[in-house]
Design a protein around this motif. Sequence first.
Motif, PDB file in Angstrom:
ATOM      1  N   THR A 130      -8.482   4.721   0.966  1.00  0.00           N
ATOM      2  CA  THR A 130      -7.954   4.763   2.338  1.00  0.00           C
ATOM      3  C   THR A 130      -9.077   4.603   3.351  1.00  0.00           C
ATOM      4  N   PRO A 163      -2.882  10.047  -3.440  1.00  0.00           N
ATOM      5  CA  PRO A 163      -3.605   9.231  -2.463  1.00  0.00           C
ATOM      6  C   PRO A 163      -5.099   9.233  -2.747  1.00  0.00           C
ATOM      7  N   SER A 216       0.830  -1.213   0.000  1.00  0.00           N
ATOM      8  CA  SER A 216       0.000   0.000   0.000  1.00  0.00           C
ATOM      9  C   SER A 216       0.853   1.246   0.000  1.00  0.00           C
ATOM     10  N   ASP A 256       1.097   4.111  -3.055  1.00  0.00           N
ATOM     11  CA  ASP A 256       0.863   5.538  -2.843  1.00  0.00           C
ATOM     12  C   ASP A 256       2.049   6.385  -3.292  1.00  0.00           C
TER      13      ASP A 256
END
Length: 325
Positions: free
Chosen positions: A170, A165, A154, A158
């Motif tokens: 998220t 993002p 992850s 990003d």
Amino acid sequence: MAKPERTPASFRVEIDGQLIKRRAVFSKAVRDLGPWHAVSEDAAASLSARHRRKVVDDSLRLIDDLTNRPLDPLFSDARLTQQKQRSKFSTWFTRIIVFIICIAVGFVGIVFVRQLNTDPRRQVRASLISELQAQNASLKKTTTEVTDLHTKVSRLSDSMPNAGPDSTLTQDEMTNGALAVKGSGIVVTLADPVASGTANGNGPRENNANHIRVVTDSDLQNIVNLLWKAGAEAISVNGYRLGVSTSVRTAGQTILIGVNQVASPYKIEAIGNQKNLSQAMDSDSQPGLYRTLNAAGINPQVSRSYSLRLPAAQATGVTHAKRSK
């Protein structure tokens, strides 16, 4: 001139009057001694004319032996022999041999008793326990590695160029428990009662051998459901995060959070609005739950916390579910 005294007459003892036990061969006077009786001349004359009663009955023969022959011939012969003196070497050698034999017999007896008291099931149980602990440690290590790799993936996604993002992604990952989170919330603590009580539940952990009503997986499930209903955003039990595929269940006498064992006291941490969560877990809002737990000696403790850190839930793969159009 006085006549010299005559030697008393002697006569042969009849078969019924002979000794039952003969003199021993080792007696020095075996040749000189015999079944003869010396009596006077007058007594011999009267004795020859008198008929001797035959002892036929065993009891009468025993009385006759005790009366006429009280001293056993073997005892008399034993006194004639002189006991030989044993040497000190022979005496101490015999004592040492006997001492060694006693030690050997005692050692063999101890080994035999220990073998009888040995429980083979204990060794098998210890082997299974060690194997289970090793498997749990390996599973925990593998799960931690998978979670770390998921976090790294992850983070790398990003950090890729032209890829900012994604707030929606998220938010979904935090909601599903895929990411570690922090925030304010409440802590609910439950512990098994110290004093024994009467079990009135139907769960396997409520009807144990000691009849003690302990905290069950149903109790934890009820509290977790109340916290979700009150708006909790993330929940963990004893440090294990509850995700979309995390279960709270009982295996034998142990409560499992997913595949992890937990034990009393149970610490339930929930991140969310402190006021709403506290009211949802208040005794005024849940009188039935508190009444049941208090009757069993279980007293829930609710406290507020302004800094809670919950780890990410254990990642699981999806194999059967497919995206619906």
